[in-house]
Design an enzyme around this catalytic site. Structure first.
Site, mmCIF file in Angstrom:
data_model
loop_
_atom_site.group_PDB
_atom_site.id
_atom_site.type_symbol
_atom_site.label_atom_id
_atom_site.label_comp_id
_atom_site.label_asym_id
_atom_site.label_seq_id
_atom_site.Cartn_x
_atom_site.Cartn_y
_atom_site.Cartn_z
ATOM 1 N N TYR A 1 3.208 7.617 -10.595
ATOM 2 C CA TYR A 1 3.635 6.494 -9.749
ATOM 3 C C TYR A 1 4.686 5.617 -10.415
ATOM 4 C CZ TYR A 1 -0.385 3.683 -11.718
ATOM 5 O OH TYR A 1 -1.300 3.027 -12.488
ATOM 6 N N GLU A 2 5.303 4.794 -9.598
ATOM 7 C CA GLU A 2 6.463 3.968 -9.981
ATOM 8 C C GLU A 2 7.642 4.824 -10.443
ATOM 9 O OE1 GLU A 2 6.156 1.249 -8.882
ATOM 10 O OE2 GLU A 2 3.982 1.107 -8.787
#
Length: 597
Positions: free
Chosen positions: A440-441
């Protein structure tokens, strides 16, 4: 049951001895962060992490979050009390300006606390972590009215925050998003669409949730140039600041995940939800990237936190578990076998994780300090240099610390043998929780491509040349020091490999872009190896100086110097392998037809 102890002593050493944290007392907020205050902040943060948050970690993993029929979400037993302890301790606003209820202390201290929280309980720490990221975006791009409306309550912890980017068909390529925003004629917009993978999207720990949502205003240009950012509260806010009616945003379901079970990862449905534009129309990505960059650094810290807690538990087990005898003779002759920590391969594993943790912590804190300088320095040139550093290092910190954090959690699990595969020992949770940080990110392959494609060539390569020059100057300044030669020699070899890789891309990637794509991940890790090698050089310099002035610290400093030498001898030489892979180019990587796979 796994245990955790926040690394306060090492963090203080890095801040005070390695980075010269208090040399920046001329910057706003730093004068309030005296050595006594810094030590008190870290000690209190450690107490919260060790005694309140860590005991809830296994509970959160086992129980997870539950979505009820009315769309509300309950968090695991004890999570609300743990969150309340965090909020009531003032930790949410540690580095937020005082005019919005924060303490205005340096962001560097907040980053240190983030590591403690992530190591203690990653899933719980995400609730305040996302709130801090949302506050960062509002501080930079929100109107003063929006700041006054949202920030005080978020600092207080009464309200939390989220970021809403991903859609079922749209992850990395945000230009494909379909969530639409229609003007209402009163300055607000009606948002309609579905977002997925929204961490902390719905829960029972705060009275309101402030969603930051990217959407496309009707008639906006296609692609990323037509994206705007909106603030969308779960409950609308009355003019007197009290909560009003429920907004048109709801949790459609909770994702069933590999790890971070204690965090509610939601599908969020926006059905004509009322929101307000943050920043300029069609400039939403600029505003959201403030939050994303904040989040990417925080995710790097999560990787470090999982590596640290996994290491601590592996060491405790290795000292206790009796298996076999030392190759050089019994070390515990009074017992049936020796503890496994006597075995060289066990020590190799533990030393590898330890050497990474200490250098990774220094790299993280160095980068956080640069963020403070970039935001607080009155000197324009100093701010620019700090921002250059942040841009260059963000993908390295995010990508390398999470890739290696996961690898280290797996390696620490291996120390337990079959017991590591059994849930009651808790090691599998560290592996499962660490895995998401690589995704994620911005997945780590994207971080590597961002480094190669955007960060390296930006401003004519100014940031990269500054970094290379700084490391080369450090080596030159200490090359005649016999005590430093175990560090400067290997660091020079690693730096040479990084320079060679950088030149190879300049000569071979423009004519054949696939060369950049094929070598990007190797380059990111090569860069990370050298950056952490530089940190070890600075740690060694500080440790030698501390030994000379404080005899009582000699034993602890010798441990650091041995660990640093291990990094230089056993880990940094990997730069040569990475360089060889990069120079192989993309030919075999791209040779097969799609049908051949």
């Amino acid at each position: 049951m796994p245990s955790y102890r926040a690394p306060v002593e090492d963090t203080l050493f890095i801040l005070n001895d390695v980075l010269g944290f208090h040399h920046h007392d001329n910057l706003p907020g730093f004068s309030d962060a005296s050595p006594d205050v810094v030590e008190a902040v870290l000690s209190e943060g450690a107490k919260l992490a060790d005694t309140v948050l860590a005991p809830l970690n296994a509970i959160g993993d086992k129980e997870g979050c539950k979505r009820l029929h009315d769309g509300s979400v309950t968090t695991p037993k004890g999570f609300k009390a743990g969150y309340d302890a965090f909020a009531q301790g003032g930790w949410m606003g540690l580095s937020v300006p005082e005019e919005y209820g924060g303490q205005g202390l340096p962001h560097t201290l907040n980053s240190a606390i983030q590591e403690f929280v992530s190591g203690a309980n990653l899933a719980l720490g995400m609730y305040p972590g996302l709130t801090q990221g949302a506050m960062a975006a509002l501080l930079v791009h929100g109107s003063e009215e929006q700041k006054q409306a949202y920030l005080p309550k978020m600092v207080e912890g009464a309200w939390t925050g989220t970021m809403n980017l991903t859609e079922p068909h749209c992850g990395t390529d945000l230009g494909l998003l379909k969530t639409k925003a229609v003007p209402n004629g009163d300055g607000s917009y009606s948002l309609t669409g579905t977002k997925i993978f929204i961490s902390a999207g719905e829960h029972d720990m705060a009275e309101n949730i402030i969603h930051l949502v990217i959407a496309r205003i009707e008639g906006a240009p296609a692609g990323t140039k037509g994206i705007s950012l909106f603030v969308v509260p779960k409950f609308l806010i009355n003019e007197d600041g009290s909560l009003g009616t429920r907004n048109g945003v709801s949790c459609g379901s909770i994702e069933h995940k590999m790890g971070i079970h204690g965090n509610s990862t939601c599908v969020m449905n926006y059905d004509g939800a009322k929101g307000w534009l943050v920043g300029q129309e069609n400039r939403g990505l600029n505003a959201m990237f403030v939050m994303m960059n904040e989040a990417r650094l925080a995710v790097g810290i999560q990787g470090l936190g999982q590596s640290e807690v996994a290491y601590q538990n592996a060491v405790a087990y290795a000292k206790d578990r009796l298996q076999g005898r030392s190759l050089t003779g019994a070390k515990a002759p009074d017992k049936a076998a020796d503890p496994i920590i006597v075995h060289p391969d066990v020590r190799r594993t533990l030393m590898t994780i330890r050497a990474f943790n200490e250098a990774g912590r220094a790299l993280m804190l160095w980068t956080a300090l640069k963020a403070d300088i970039g935001h607080r320095s009155p000197d324009a040139a100093e701010r620019q240099a700090a921002e250059d550093h942040m841009g260059l290092m963000t993908p390295v910190v995010k990508g390398v610390l999470t890739d290696k954090g996961f690898d280290n959690a797996v390696a620490a699990q291996q120390m337990f043998g079959g017991h590591g595969y059994i849930e009651e020992w808790g090691m599998s949770q560290f592996v499962r929780d660490a895995r998401i940080a690589m995704i994620y990110e911005g997945a780590n392959g994207i971080q590597a491509m961002d480094l190669i494609g955007r960060k390296l060539p930006k401003d004519g390569g100014r940031a990269m040349m500054t970094f290379l020059g700084e490391v080369q100057t450090f080596i030159k300044d200490h090359d005649e020091d016999e005590a430093m030669k175990p560090f400067t020699g290997p660091l020079q070899a690693g730096l040479n490999d990084l320079q060679a890789a950088t030149m190879w891309f300049m000569q071979n990637a423009f004519s054949k872009p696939d060369n950049a794509g094929a070598g990007a991940t190797d380059y990111m890790h090569l860069f990370g190896l050298v950056a952490m090698g530089y940190m070890w050089g600075r740690i060694a310099k500080a440790a030698i100086a501390r030994k000379a002035e404080d005899a009582g610290a000699a034993e602890r400093m010798d441990v650091k110097l041995v660990t640093g030498r291990f990094y230089m001898e056993r880990m940094l030489p990997e730069t040569a392998t990475r360089l060889t892979r990069i120079k192989a180019g993309a030919e075999t990587t791209m040779a097969l037809a799609v049908e051949a796979f």
